[in-house]
Structure formats: structure tokens, C-alpha cells
Write an enzyme that holds these catalytic residues in place. Structure first.
Site: not given
Length: 522
Positions: A92, A155, A266
Site C-alpha cells: 500500500h 483507517d 477525524e
């Protein structure tokens, strides 16, 4: 010398000769004693960013940390090889950080995904021992079987444990519990010299803190002991909308100052309708929020705060009442305050729904010229203005995350880099800003992508100037000089740690920090 080890070293020597040749040598899986090398594939030079494509010469899929140790031991003892090694978790990275041009990529998902849960007795801490190649979603599923879960998250949960711990690991819980690297009790690390070391804050502590946030420069994390807490049954998930940036950030800072009541904070900057939709895919409630992004010939920007409260469903606890009391202290747009109740698992796994949505539209496996920055509180408004000056609301596709973190939740001994607080008490608060944009090839071809990358560099360059004082997170700088500027006063410590644990700079070449060197011949 053990005959099996001797044969292995001879076999690896032949491999290194092949790797140093101008042509790709491995055309099919090859067995070098206990090390089984594979030919390169498209995935070995591919990451989520789809911007850098550096192909290795070989791929190792180890079945145990010992195999990683054997490889690195031999490379560190070789007097002629300049082969480099990169550990790849879930792939990622954005800018090829887990790639190794003409080197060896170690695919960590081949390690047995062992997860062992230990519930603390009386005042003892609960924890999980987990393979560095395991995914956080796997740890969540296993720990919930015992009514437990890690305290700090990212997340997106389909990331490897070793990968996020090598960077930081942040999400909306970070203000309360610190990043993931602040919630580790122990590590198993294979250093660049091939040494297998168990380390902790009290045992081989220099390696422990070096590896946490160390960008893979000092060793490969093969096991981590993660701190756990009791998992709630439900989560009250709340969203509130704003049309003023100062009010938005003031309310965010209000929420992070309430850690006894709030468990997650957030937020989003919403420059257009698409960003509003993207940020709302996973929220399981209809939002009756229809802002005017274009009014009187001007572009308008809105903001959204997202916070959550854990519901352990115990007597004499009214989570709904807590939410009501918090909302009365906030200054959001009247009537645009929404809350829903979801399971703890679904809340933590919320980005999976966004992934499914993007995949269905062919927008997941596309270039992602992301930019993530830690910004001091004193510079957050100027950074916001800089960012919006470099975003076109008409064609921006993606999300802009923004939320506050607290400096004292980070361990200064780790290798992670934060903005310099300057000793000012108000700089206890800093912000993470993530510009998570996609470059859809159907609407943004090669030249368009290059323009987005130029804008990204421009924003990063201005933001890291002392006037704003930001630091990049998940960065890849093009020169060692820029890395030195990035680390600032911590550069000398970083260099010393490199010399101690990976003196030949074998590891993590994709970061572009240290050039590979030869071993001194005896």
C-alpha cells in the site's frame, strides 16, 4: 560450519552472481537450499500509488524469519554484492517505498499469519503476538473473539502489521492512544546484518525504537506484541457539517480535549460534491446536507467533523445523552448533525465499503498521487489556503482528511518525525492532512498525472518551509539532502542507527535515503 548452512551460502552466492548480471536470471522458482526464490511478477514492482514501478531481480517468499535472517546474513558478509532488499507487506505504499530495483523483494504475506491473544489478569495488560506479515483486519477478527481489540488503528485495515509499524500508523484514535507505534510492547526484528533480535523498551531498546517509524531502514519486523483493550459492543458514529474553517478546527480541538468521553475524531475538507459523496459512502444514514458549492460565481468549501463514542452497553451509561451534551458545545451548521449506531467491527472496517464502491467504478487500481503531512497548529490555516490554491474543485477526485493529533502521545525515542513544536505550549496540537486523490486514467492521462505530481511537490515544498513548518508523512524524498532536512535535528541519530543495524544499507532502498555500500574485505 554446519553443512546445510554452508550449502545454503554457496547457493546464495550463485544467486548473487546471477543478480549482478545484466539480464534477469530467475525465470522460474529456484530452490537455494532453504530459500526458495521466485521470478519477478507484475505485483513485485507494483504498489497502491501506481506511480513508481521498480522491478526486482528476485522475490523471496519466506516461511519463517530464519530464512530472512539467512539471506541478510549472507548479503551483509559479501564483499562484492550490492544487492538490496525490500520487505513488502500489503503493497500500500504510494511512491515505491517497498520496491527494490534489481534487488530482492521479500513478500511478507508468506510468513505464517500467527496470532496469539493473551488476556491480562487483574492489573496486567492484554496483548496480541502477531506476525509482521499479518493484516490488521485479521488481528481485529481474532481479537474480537476474546472481546478484545487493539487501541490504535489505521483507517484502512487491509495493511500489514509490520508495514504500518515501520511508518507510524494513525487514525482517529491517535489523539487518545497515540499512533500504532506507541501501542507496541515488543518486537522481533531481523536487522540488516541478519541478526534476529527480540526487543522492547527495556531489552535492546535502541533497535526497538529505531524500528518503530523507521521506514524499514534498520530491520524487518517479523513479529509484534500489540497492546489490547476491551472491545465495545457498539459505536455511536457522528457527523457534523461546517461552512467556516476556524469554527471547524475549534470544534475538532474541543473534541480531542475530551478523551474521557470521545474515542475517535477525524474530519474532511469538502471542495466539491464528489468529495462529499466519497466521504459519505460508508456512513449508514442519509445525510440531508445539500450545500451550494458554487454560489454567486464563487467556489465554496465546506467541512465535516466525524467523531465516535464507544458503547460498552453497560448499565447507567447513556451514550445518546453523552452525544447530546457534546453537540451542545459544538458550533456546527444548525440541523446538520447526524448520528448512527453501528457494530464496532463495521465502524473500524468502514473504509472497506469505500474500496468496494471504488472497485465497482474502476477507480481503485488507478494512480494515487497522495500527499500526507503533519502540520503545526500555528500553520494549519495557511496550509489549508495553500492546499486549496492547488486543488481545482471542478476536477478533484478523492478525499481531503484533516484532524488534530496530540504531540505527547508520540514517543520521542521512535524514528517517526513530527513538526518541531518550538517549545510552545499551544503546539501540543498538530494536524494530519491527507490529500487522498485518485487519477482516473479515463479523465486524467499521463500528462495530467504529471501535473498532479508537480502540484504535490509544490505544496510539499512550500509547506515544509519554516513559515508553515510541516513534515511529510509516508514520504519519499529524491535526495539524501532532502531527507536530512526532513529529519532535522534527529538526522544524526537516524544515521547512527543505520550504521549500527544496517551498515551496508541493504534494506529499504525504495525510500532513497542511503546508497548501498560494499562490505569491507578481510
Amino acid at each position: 560450519m554446519d553443512s546445510a548452512l554452508f550449502c545454503t551460502r554457496v547457493n546464495i552466492l550463485f544467486l548473487l552472481i546471477a543478480l549482478c548480471s545484466p539480464c534477469k536470471f530467475i525465470q522460474s522458482p529456484m530452490d537455494f537450499g532453504p530459500l526458495n526464490f521466485h521470478q519477478t511478477t507484475d505485483t513485485s514492482s507494483l504498489d497502491f500509488g501506481r506511480i513508481v514501478f521498480d522491478s526486482p531481480s528476485a522475490v523471496l517468499r519466506p516461511q519463517s524469519p530464519k530464512e530472512i535472517s539467512l539471506l541478510l546474513s549472507f548479503l551483509s558478509a559479501s564483499s562484492f554484492s550490492k544487492v538490496t532488499v525490500a520487505a513488502k507487506g500489503a503493497g500500500h505504499s504510494i511512491d515505491g517505498q517497498a520496491q527494490a530495483l534489481d534487488g530482492i523483494v521479500i513478500e511478507m504475506d508468506s510468513l505464517p499469519p500467527a496470532i496469539s491473544i493473551h488476556r491480562g489478569r487483574e492489573s496486567g495488560s492484554s496483548y496480541a503476538d502477531v506476525s509482521g506479515g499479518a493484516l490488521w483486519i485479521e488481528l481485529l477478527r481474532e481479537s474480537l473473539r476474546f472481546g478484545l481489540a487493539p487501541r490504535s488503528w489505521t483507517d484502512y485495515l487491509y495493511l500489514s502489521v509490520g508495514g504500518t509499524l515501520s511508518n507510524g500508523g494513525i487514525s482517529g484514535q491517535t489523539f487518545k492512544h497515540g499512533p500504532q507505534i506507541s501501542n507496541v510492547l515488543q518486537l522481533d526484528v531481523v536487522t540488516g546484518k541478519g541478526e534476529q533480535v527480540t526487543c522492547s523498551p527495556t531489552e535492546s531498546s535502541e533497535l526497538f525504537f529505531a524500528a518503530l517509524g523507521g521506514l524499514g531502514q534498520f530491520g524487518i519486523i517479523t513479529r509484534a506484541r500489540i497492546l489490547l483493550q476491551d472491545a465495545p459492543q457498539k459505536v455511536k458514529w457522528v457527523r457534523a457539517f461546517y461552512d467556516d474553517f476556524e469554527t471547524f478546527t475549534k470544534d475538532q480541538e474541543l473534541l480531542v480535549a475530551m478523551p474521557d468521553a470521545v474515542d475517535y475524531v477525524e474530519g474532511f475538507i469538502l471542495p466539491n460534491e464528489q468529495s462529499l459523496h466519497s466521504s459519505s459512502v460508508a456512513f449508514p444514514s442519509h445525510l440531508e446536507f445539500t450545500p451550494e458549492f458554487h454560489s454567486n460565481g464563487n467556489d465554496r468549501v465546506y467541512h465535516c467533523i466525524e467523531f465516535a463514542i464507544h458503547d460498552y452497553q453497560v448499565e447507567n451509561t447513556d451514550v445518546e445523552q453523552v452525544v447530546t451534551e457534546i453537540s451542545r458545545k459544538m458550533s456546527h451548521i444548525p440541523s446538520h448533525f447526524y448520528s448512527v449506531e453501528v457494530s464496532y467491527f463495521d465502524f473500524l472496517n468502514r473504509v472497506r465499503m469505500e474500496e468496494i464502491s471504488l472497485r465497482s467504478r474502476g477507480l481503485w487500481e488507478v494512480p494515487h498521487p497522495w500527499l500526507n503531512m503533519f502540520v503545526p497548529k500555528s500553520g494549519i490555516r495557511e496550509f489549508k489556503d495553500l492546499l486549496l490554491d492547488n486543488i481545482s474543485p471542478t476536477d478533484f477526485e478523492g478525499l481531503v482528511l484533516i484532524y488534530p493529533l496530540l504531540r505527547d502521545k508520540w514517543n520521542a525515542n521512535s524514528s517517526a518525525v513530527l513538526p518541531d513544536g518550538g517549545g510552545r505550549a499551544e503546539e501540543q496540537v498538530m494536524y494530519i492532512v491527507g490529500v487522498l486523490r485518485s487519477a482516473n486514467p479515463a479523465t486524467c492521462a499521463a500528462q495530467c498525472l504529471q501535473d498532479l505530481l508537480r502540484r504535490r511537490r509544490r505544496v510539499a515544498k512550500v509547506a515544509t518551509d519554516p513559515r508553515i513548518g510541516a513534515k511529510q508523512y509516508l514520504a519519499r524524498h529524491p535526495s539524501q539532502g532532502q531527507w536530512q532536512d526532513h529529519f532535522g535535528r534527529h538526522w544524526d541519530r537516524f544515521v547512527a542507527r543505520k550504521a549500527q543495524f544496517d551498515p551496508l544499507s541493504i534494506l529499504a532502498p525504495g525510500q532513497g535515503i542511503f546508497p548501498r555500500t560494499y562490505a569491507a574485505s578481510s
